[in-house]
Each structure stands twice: as C-alpha cells, then as structure tokens.
Design a protein around this motif. Structure first.
Motif, mmCIF file in Angstrom:
data_model
loop_
_atom_site.group_PDB
_atom_site.id
_atom_site.type_symbol
_atom_site.label_atom_id
_atom_site.label_comp_id
_atom_site.label_asym_id
_atom_site.label_seq_id
_atom_site.Cartn_x
_atom_site.Cartn_y
_atom_site.Cartn_z
ATOM 1 N N THR A 23 29.298 96.341 133.318
ATOM 2 C CA THR A 23 28.791 94.998 133.605
ATOM 3 C C THR A 23 29.242 94.006 132.545
ATOM 4 O OG1 THR A 23 26.744 95.465 132.428
ATOM 5 C CG2 THR A 23 26.737 95.848 134.811
ATOM 6 N N ALA A 24 30.417 94.191 132.065
ATOM 7 C CA ALA A 24 30.911 93.328 130.988
ATOM 8 C C ALA A 24 31.092 91.900 131.474
ATOM 9 C CB ALA A 24 32.225 93.859 130.463
ATOM 10 N N ALA A 25 30.862 90.991 130.576
ATOM 11 C CA ALA A 25 31.116 89.578 130.844
ATOM 12 C C ALA A 25 31.785 88.985 129.616
ATOM 13 C CB ALA A 25 29.811 88.854 131.143
ATOM 14 N N GLY A 67 30.822 89.123 115.062
ATOM 15 C CA GLY A 67 32.247 89.391 114.899
ATOM 16 C C GLY A 67 32.729 90.560 115.738
ATOM 17 N N LEU A 68 31.870 91.555 115.955
ATOM 18 C CA LEU A 68 32.250 92.681 116.810
ATOM 19 C C LEU A 68 32.506 92.224 118.244
ATOM 20 C CD1 LEU A 68 29.882 95.614 115.785
ATOM 21 C CD2 LEU A 68 32.370 95.596 115.693
ATOM 22 N N LEU A 69 31.845 91.176 118.659
ATOM 23 C CA LEU A 69 31.967 90.693 120.034
ATOM 24 C C LEU A 69 33.086 89.668 120.208
ATOM 25 C CD1 LEU A 69 28.159 90.301 120.766
ATOM 26 C CD2 LEU A 69 29.647 92.218 121.386
ATOM 27 N N TYR A 70 33.685 89.242 119.110
ATOM 28 C CA TYR A 70 34.724 88.211 119.155
ATOM 29 C C TYR A 70 36.071 88.828 119.482
ATOM 30 C CZ TYR A 70 37.752 84.383 117.579
ATOM 31 O OH TYR A 70 38.691 83.391 117.509
ATOM 32 N N LEU A 71 36.691 88.350 120.556
ATOM 33 C CA LEU A 71 37.993 88.866 120.962
ATOM 34 C C LEU A 71 39.148 88.027 120.442
ATOM 35 C CD1 LEU A 71 37.194 89.821 124.647
ATOM 36 C CD2 LEU A 71 37.306 91.331 122.655
ATOM 37 N N GLY A 72 38.883 86.795 120.060
ATOM 38 C CA GLY A 72 39.930 85.935 119.537
ATOM 39 C C GLY A 72 40.192 84.747 120.436
ATOM 40 N N PRO A 73 41.237 83.987 120.111
ATOM 41 C CA PRO A 73 41.579 82.824 120.939
ATOM 42 C C PRO A 73 41.982 83.264 122.343
ATOM 43 C CG PRO A 73 42.745 82.767 118.835
ATOM 44 C CD PRO A 73 42.100 84.121 118.940
ATOM 45 N N PHE A 107 38.310 93.253 138.762
ATOM 46 C CA PHE A 107 37.474 92.716 137.708
ATOM 47 C C PHE A 107 37.557 93.587 136.467
ATOM 48 C CE2 PHE A 107 35.272 91.084 141.572
ATOM 49 C CZ PHE A 107 35.640 89.764 141.405
ATOM 50 N N LEU A 108 37.183 93.029 135.335
ATOM 51 C CA LEU A 108 37.278 93.744 134.067
ATOM 52 C C LEU A 108 36.073 94.660 133.884
ATOM 53 C CD1 LEU A 108 38.607 90.988 131.674
ATOM 54 C CD2 LEU A 108 39.851 92.898 132.661
ATOM 55 N N THR A 109 36.191 95.869 134.408
ATOM 56 C CA THR A 109 35.172 96.886 134.201
ATOM 57 C C THR A 109 35.867 98.187 133.853
ATOM 58 O OG1 THR A 109 35.129 97.486 136.541
ATOM 59 C CG2 THR A 109 33.526 95.836 135.818
ATOM 60 N N GLY A 110 35.121 99.096 133.264
ATOM 61 C CA GLY A 110 35.648 100.418 132.955
ATOM 62 C C GLY A 110 36.900 100.392 132.105
#
Length: 185
Positions: A23-25, A67-73, A107-110
C-alpha cells in the motif's frame, strides 16, 4: 500528477509514506522557494514533535526517520497533459485501472516498488539527502523485508544484521517511541 505539481513547484522532492510494499504511496513535496529540503529545519520540527510527547512514531520524532523516507528530487515528468479540474484524467484512469486492469502490473507495489525505490533513492552525494547515503540502503532493505514477508519468506540473517547495523540508533533506542507505530514495523 508530476507535470501538474511542477506547474506550481518546479523542484519537487519525493518521500515514501512507509515501508509497506502493498500500500505504498509517494508524497510530492514542493518548497515555496524551490531547492532541497532544509534538514536543519526538519531537525527543529522533529525536536518539537518529540518535546510535545504526542507522537510515538520514531520516524517522525527524528530527522533520521524522515530521512529514511526521503527518495530525493523527483525526476522530470514525461511530456503529456497537465491534470485540471476540467479533464479528470487522473481520476478516470486510476479508477478504471483499479477496477478493470491489473493494478499490480502498473502501480508501485511489491517488487515494482522495491525497484523504484532503488532507482529513486540513490542521491549523487550523501549531502543531498541531508542525512547520509546509508539511508538509501536502509530504505531498500526495509522494503525488501516487507516484500519477502508478504511472500511468506524471511529476510536472510546476514541482510537482517546489515539492516540493524545501518538503521539510525536514535530510532531504535528512543525510549519514548512505540515500535508498533512504525509503518510496516
């Protein structure tokens, strides 16, 4: 969505909402004046959250958690329409895919989420994240752990030890934090 967001915030940044792979967002964050997140300001806000005593989630209580949740620009968006109230492109395609399509393929899952996180969370230098390049590896391992858990598999012991070694100790040793409050604990 990204093209529409860039109309107002030309330099968006991506954050993940947690470590659950089903259930990523993603969150798009835009700064009024552009540029990268101000990690000093993030640290001050995290300290205020800790001092309030109202939040038990270590990810929010410490800038290292955020910071762990930050993916970047965010990468530049491909050419195409900007979403408006009059075209409803996003609502129509999302609903149609959810009901009639195969959302797991689009969608972006798994494992698709895991691959996207690996691609997106590789900053060119540790200073661009404000919290260190090891956080990209920790995020990758946390997502991998969830993907394996959902398949009924366990994270290999060597990988688990590596994850324990690179997770910020402030998150693991915060006496006021509730580990159950972590997304995908």
């Amino acid at each position: 969505i990204l093209r529409t967001f860039r109309d107002v915030f030309p330099e968006p940044h991506l954050f993940l909402n947690g470590f659950r792979s089903d259930t990523a967002a993603l969150a798009l964050v835009g700064l009024r004046d552009g540029g990268a997140p101000d990690w000093d300001a993030v640290g001050r806000r995290a300290r205020a959250v800790r001092d309030s005593g109202n939040v038990a989630d270590a990810l929010i209580r410490w800038p290292e958690g955020i910071g762990l949740l930050y993916l970047g620009p965010a990468e530049p968006a491909a050419a195409g329409p900007v979403h408006t109230l009059s075209n409803m492109h996003v609502e129509l395609i999302a609903g149609r895919e959810r009901v009639t399509g195969e959302p797991a393929k689009k969608f972006l899952t798994g494992e698709r989420l895991q691959e996207a996180v690996r691609r997106l969370s590789r900053p060119s230098s540790g200073t661009s994240r404000g919290v260190g390049p090891e956080f990209a590896e920790a995020l990758d391992l946390l997502i991998e752990r969830d993907v394996l858990r959902r398949r009924g598999e366990r994270l290999p012991e060597e990988t688990r030890r590596r994850l324990q070694a690179i997770l910020p100790t402030v998150l693991l040793e915060d006496p006021e934090a509730d580990p159950a409050a972590w997304p995908s604990r």
